[in-house]
Each structure stands twice: as C-alpha cells, then as structure tokens.
Scaffold this motif. Structure first.
Motif, PDB file in Angstrom:
ATOM      1  N   GLY A 162      -2.697   9.693  -2.031  1.00 17.37           N
ATOM      2  CA  GLY A 162      -2.468  10.154  -0.653  1.00 17.37           C
ATOM      3  C   GLY A 162      -2.017   9.002   0.242  1.00 17.37           C
ATOM      4  O   GLY A 162      -1.606   7.944  -0.230  1.00 17.37           O
ATOM      5  N   ILE A 163      -2.124   9.212   1.565  1.00 15.12           N
ATOM      6  CA  ILE A 163      -1.728   8.172   2.539  1.00 15.12           C
ATOM      7  C   ILE A 163      -2.668   6.982   2.390  1.00 15.12           C
ATOM      8  O   ILE A 163      -3.892   7.153   2.390  1.00 15.12           O
ATOM      9  CB  ILE A 163      -1.807   8.718   3.985  1.00 15.12           C
ATOM     10  CG1 ILE A 163      -0.813   9.861   4.202  1.00 15.12           C
ATOM     11  CG2 ILE A 163      -1.591   7.613   5.012  1.00 15.12           C
ATOM     12  CD1 ILE A 163       0.605   9.462   4.486  1.00 15.12           C
ATOM     13  N   PRO A 164      -2.128   5.764   2.270  1.00  7.98           N
ATOM     14  CA  PRO A 164      -3.009   4.598   2.108  1.00  7.98           C
ATOM     15  C   PRO A 164      -3.755   4.256   3.399  1.00  7.98           C
ATOM     16  O   PRO A 164      -3.387   4.709   4.481  1.00  7.98           O
ATOM     17  CB  PRO A 164      -2.023   3.470   1.744  1.00  7.98           C
ATOM     18  CG  PRO A 164      -0.725   3.887   2.345  1.00  7.98           C
ATOM     19  CD  PRO A 164      -0.706   5.384   2.290  1.00  7.98           C
ATOM     20  N   ASP A 165      -4.800   3.439   3.250  1.00  6.71           N
ATOM     21  CA  ASP A 165      -5.540   2.938   4.404  1.00  6.71           C
ATOM     22  C   ASP A 165      -4.618   2.004   5.194  1.00  6.71           C
ATOM     23  O   ASP A 165      -4.033   1.083   4.629  1.00  6.71           O
ATOM     24  CB  ASP A 165      -6.779   2.175   3.904  1.00  6.71           C
ATOM     25  CG  ASP A 165      -7.545   1.529   5.048  1.00  6.71           C
ATOM     26  OD1 ASP A 165      -7.393   2.006   6.196  1.00  6.71           O
ATOM     27  OD2 ASP A 165      -8.268   0.554   4.793  1.00  6.71           O
ATOM     28  N   ARG A 218       0.886  -1.174   0.000  1.00  4.19           N
ATOM     29  CA  ARG A 218       0.000   0.000   0.000  1.00  4.19           C
ATOM     30  C   ARG A 218       0.918   1.217   0.000  1.00  4.19           C
ATOM     31  O   ARG A 218       1.646   1.446   0.968  1.00  4.19           O
ATOM     32  CB  ARG A 218      -0.888   0.004   1.240  1.00  4.19           C
ATOM     33  CG  ARG A 218      -1.825  -1.189   1.288  1.00  4.19           C
ATOM     34  CD  ARG A 218      -2.813  -1.049   2.422  1.00  4.19           C
ATOM     35  NE  ARG A 218      -3.518  -2.303   2.667  1.00  4.19           N
ATOM     36  CZ  ARG A 218      -4.356  -2.495   3.670  1.00  4.19           C
ATOM     37  NH1 ARG A 218      -4.583  -1.515   4.536  1.00  4.19           N
ATOM     38  NH2 ARG A 218      -4.963  -3.652   3.841  1.00  4.19           N
ATOM     39  N   ILE A 219       0.888   1.988  -1.081  1.00  3.90           N
ATOM     40  CA  ILE A 219       1.911   3.023  -1.285  1.00  3.90           C
ATOM     41  C   ILE A 219       1.313   4.431  -1.185  1.00  3.90           C
ATOM     42  O   ILE A 219       0.240   4.712  -1.745  1.00  3.90           O
ATOM     43  CB  ILE A 219       2.599   2.836  -2.665  1.00  3.90           C
ATOM     44  CG1 ILE A 219       3.274   1.456  -2.719  1.00  3.90           C
ATOM     45  CG2 ILE A 219       3.619   3.935  -2.924  1.00  3.90           C
ATOM     46  CD1 ILE A 219       3.856   1.093  -4.081  1.00  3.90           C
ATOM     47  N   HIS A 220       2.016   5.287  -0.480  1.00  7.25           N
ATOM     48  CA  HIS A 220       1.663   6.711  -0.397  1.00  7.25           C
ATOM     49  C   HIS A 220       2.073   7.380  -1.712  1.00  7.25           C
ATOM     50  O   HIS A 220       3.256   7.496  -2.011  1.00  7.25           O
ATOM     51  CB  HIS A 220       2.417   7.342   0.794  1.00  7.25           C
ATOM     52  CG  HIS A 220       2.177   8.810   0.948  1.00  7.25           C
ATOM     53  ND1 HIS A 220       2.941   9.596   1.789  1.00  7.25           N
ATOM     54  CD2 HIS A 220       1.267   9.650   0.400  1.00  7.25           C
ATOM     55  CE1 HIS A 220       2.511  10.846   1.735  1.00  7.25           C
ATOM     56  NE2 HIS A 220       1.504  10.900   0.899  1.00  7.25           N
ATOM     57  N   ALA A 272       2.989  -1.366   4.117  1.00 10.08           N
ATOM     58  CA  ALA A 272       2.752  -0.065   3.488  1.00 10.08           C
ATOM     59  C   ALA A 272       4.096   0.636   3.259  1.00 10.08           C
ATOM     60  O   ALA A 272       5.051   0.411   4.007  1.00 10.08           O
ATOM     61  CB  ALA A 272       1.864   0.796   4.373  1.00 10.08           C
ATOM     62  N   ASP A 273       4.165   1.458   2.225  1.00 10.05           N
ATOM     63  CA  ASP A 273       5.299   2.370   2.051  1.00 10.05           C
ATOM     64  C   ASP A 273       4.738   3.779   2.194  1.00 10.05           C
ATOM     65  O   ASP A 273       3.997   4.256   1.333  1.00 10.05           O
ATOM     66  CB  ASP A 273       5.952   2.181   0.675  1.00 10.05           C
ATOM     67  CG  ASP A 273       7.214   3.024   0.514  1.00 10.05           C
ATOM     68  OD1 ASP A 273       7.398   3.972   1.313  1.00 10.05           O
ATOM     69  OD2 ASP A 273       8.012   2.762  -0.406  1.00 10.05           O
ATOM     70  N   LEU A 274       5.092   4.421   3.301  1.00 10.02           N
ATOM     71  CA  LEU A 274       4.483   5.718   3.620  1.00 10.02           C
ATOM     72  C   LEU A 274       5.251   6.903   3.040  1.00 10.02           C
ATOM     73  O   LEU A 274       4.933   8.052   3.328  1.00 10.02           O
ATOM     74  CB  LEU A 274       4.361   5.869   5.142  1.00 10.02           C
ATOM     75  CG  LEU A 274       3.437   4.851   5.832  1.00 10.02           C
ATOM     76  CD1 LEU A 274       3.370   5.112   7.324  1.00 10.02           C
ATOM     77  CD2 LEU A 274       2.042   4.878   5.228  1.00 10.02           C
ATOM     78  N   GLY A 275       6.280   6.621   2.227  1.00 14.13           N
ATOM     79  CA  GLY A 275       7.016   7.722   1.624  1.00 14.13           C
ATOM     80  C   GLY A 275       8.123   8.239   2.520  1.00 14.13           C
ATOM     81  O   GLY A 275       8.636   7.503   3.368  1.00 14.13           O
TER      82      GLY A 275
END
Length: 389
Positions: free
Chosen positions: A37-40, A30-32, A87-90
């Motif tokens: 935007g920010i993923p769930d 799940r990628i930002h 997730a990759d939040l950036g």
C-alpha cells in the motif's frame, strides 16, 4: 490522508528492482506497491508521481500510456551523498474525463505541499501544469511558474485547454494567483508575434534558447523565485531523444537540461517539479535515461539547498546601493552562498498581494550592469508589475 487516487507501481517494475544492487536508488525508495500500500511518509522530502493523462495533447491519438521504463531507468541509478528520503507514490490513472484526472492531481499535489513534500510529477501532456497550479489556491496568495519549453503555451484561452494553451488558462481563470511567468529556452519561430507581444505587455520573462545555451547560469535566479517548474520535453534537441520524442533540430542538450533541473532543485522556493510530454516507446532507452537523470539532478539540487534568504537578521548579507538611470537600486549578497538579490521598492499606495515579494533574486552581473547605469531587465519588469497589481 486521502491518496485514494494513486495506483501502485507495476509489479514488472518491482521485479526489475529486486535484481538491482542494494546500493541502487530503487532499493532505497519507499514505494507504493500492491502488497504494502501507500508507504509511510514520515520524513519523506520528495515524492515521485506519474500521471497517465495525455488526452488534452494536440498529438493525442488514443495510445496507451505508462511510465514503467522511466521508473526502471531511475531506480537503476545510484544516489549521490544525499540526506533525502524519497517515495514513489505510483500513478494517477486516467479519470472518466480529463477533468477527473485534473481533480485527482490537484488534490494529491495539495496534500503533499501542505505536508512539505515536494512532488516530482512525470506526465503525459503539459496541460497537467494547470491542476498543479490550482493546488496552490489555498496554500499561497501568489504563485510563480517557470516553463522550460520551446513554446510559450499561451494559446487561445477561449478554446478548451490543450498542452499548447494552458498558460492562457492560468492567466485568465479565477482566482488570479499567478504573479510571474517565465519561459526558458523558447525558440522564436515556434511562437506567434501576438504571443511574444503579450509576454512583453504582461511583463513576463522570456529567455531564448541561445541566451540559455550561452550562459546557463542565467537560469539560476529565475528558478530561485519559482514555485512551480514545468518542463516540456519538446525543449530538447532532437539528437538527445528518441525518434518518437523529437520536435526540433535545435534545443537544450542533455547536460543543459540536467543543469536546469539542478537549479530548480537547489531553489528554496520550488515546491513542485514536473516533466511532461514524454511519449513512451519500448525501444527507447535514451529518453527514459535522460528523464531519470533530470529527476536525479533535481534531487541532487534539493539535497544541497541552503537557507540563505533570511533577511531578518542583518549579519547574513552584504548590502550594496547604486544609482542607475536615476533609480536607487539596493542589492544584497549572501555571505554564505554568494547569491544576489535586488530590492523592488514596495509601492505603499498600491493595494496588492505583494507584501512579501520585495526582494528579487538576481545575478552578480545585474549588479555590475547597475554600476554601469543599466537597469536590470528583471528589476524593471518586476517594478512595472508591482505598479500594476
């Protein structure tokens, strides 16, 4: 939920991701992104964060910093047979000042820990371990840090914080939340005798490169007791990384650092994992691929976590009692995993924060040593520390 400090993953990385096989890791994250935007984060267990801050590195010369090549290498790997949502939040960009970056990192890590999501932080300089440690201030009373590094990084805490002195800052800055500090893979000639003596006086643990290379399994119980694991890429042997990244002809090799990362992942206590002092260069697939594989192995370890440290019910462990140097030592062995613990006697007359720290992970060899009248080093240090705090 305030993730305002995070900037999205670069479009160049996302375009590269589109070309990958549908089975690749990058297609399952799940990628930002700018668009989404920010993923769930519902159900997410592990989150990747880049921190583009290296101004407190002793080697800083003003270079620009990005983690795009690391991401491309990681995205291109295939997941194991995992049941983990990632997730990759950036990235956290450089703030106006380094303190601004620290604040952003501390806040972000704190939110993730409280949501029971493990941040994997890829960074600039290793002083970023300090704000990660501070993120625990309101989360738990005592914190254990493991530093996988050729150097202790105690430094001169009277001077401004640098990537070679952040541990000194952690020890001396209030609130005092550090219970144990362990250094893995240190090389004696990179550390002053004063620092080595200080490690002894504070009953901290230090494992030389030779010890770790001879028996990588000694890392496992140390990791089992860690909350934060911080890896300095300077711990690696020069032949394992690119020209820009090299520090020493001696160091851990790729296989060993991946085993260390897996041990960190499999530990039920580790709730933040950081890899630092990566120096980007565009002709360097080797360092990025090693970094990607370290992250892969951490997640692989996390996937195989087993809850074997529940000592409330008495039927999960076998108990062994032995006498060593007139101390009665009590060991527990998990029936489920075969992992060992040793009891540290709780000193009731000492008013400390140690109420829960009565069992210390150890090895089968520690038990055998105790049977031969040898007190395990980890037990001795923890016992002394318990008497002091």
């Amino acid at each position: 939920m305030n993730f305002s400090f995070l900037s999205p993953v670069a479009n160049a990385v996302l375009s590269h991701n589109e070309l990958l096989s549908m089975q690749a890791l990058g297609r399952k994250l799940r990628i930002h992104s700018v668009e989404e935007g920010i993923p769930d984060l519902t159900g997410v267990s592990v989150a990747l964060i880049g921190v583009l801050e290296n101004r407190n590195s002793v080697d800083y010369i003003g270079e620009e910093y990005d983690l795009n090549e690391v991401r491309k290498a990681f995205y291109a790997l295939y997941p194991g047979s995992w049941n983990v949502t990632i997730a990759d939040l950036g990235d956290i960009e450089k703030g106006e000042s380094v303190e601004d970056t620290y604040f952003a990192l501390k806040t972000t890590v704190s939110i993730l820990i409280e949501k029971k999501i493990i941040p994997i932080i890829i960074g600039g300089s290793q002083d970023l371990t300090y704000p990660i440690y501070r993120a625990y201030d309101n989360v738990m009373p005592m914190v254990n840090i493991v530093n996988v590094d050729a150097k202790f990084d105690l430094g001169d805490s009277a001077k401004p914080i640098k990537n070679n002195s952040f541990i000194g800052k952690i020890i001396l800055d209030e609130p005092y939340n550090l219970f144990n500090y362990a250094a893995i893979g240190y090389q004696t000639y990179f550390n002053s005798q004063e620092e080595i003596d200080l490690m002894e006086r504070l009953y901290f643990e230090a494992y030389r490169l030779g010890e770790v290379s001879n028996d990588i399994t000694i890392v496992e119980p140390v990791m089992r007791d860690a909350n934060i694991v911080s890896v300095d890429l300077g711990v690696l042997k020069a032949s394992e990384v690119s020209l820009k990244q090299r520090l020493s002809p001696n160091g851990l090799d790729g296989k060993e650092i991946c085993a260390v990362s897996r041990y960190a992942g499999i530990s039920n206590k580790v709730s933040a994992f950081g890899i630092f002092d990566y120096k980007p260069s565009y002709d360097d697939e080797m360092t990025e691929m090693l970094l990607a594989q370290m992250i892969w192995y951490f997640i692989e370890g996390f996937n195989y976590r087993v809850k074997d440290d529940d000592f409330v019910t008495g039927n999960n462990h076998q108990k062994y009692i032995t006498l060593a140097e007139s101390h009665e030592l009590v060991f527990y062995k998990s029936i489920k995993t075969g992992r060992w613990w040793i009891e540290i006697p709780f000193l009731a007359n000492v008013n400390n924060k140690l109420k829960k720290h009565t069992l210390l992970p150890c090895t089968h060899k520690d038990y055998l040593d105790a049977c031969n009248n040898q007190i395990p080093d980890r037990w001795y240090k923890a016992f002394q520390k318990n008497s002091v705090y």
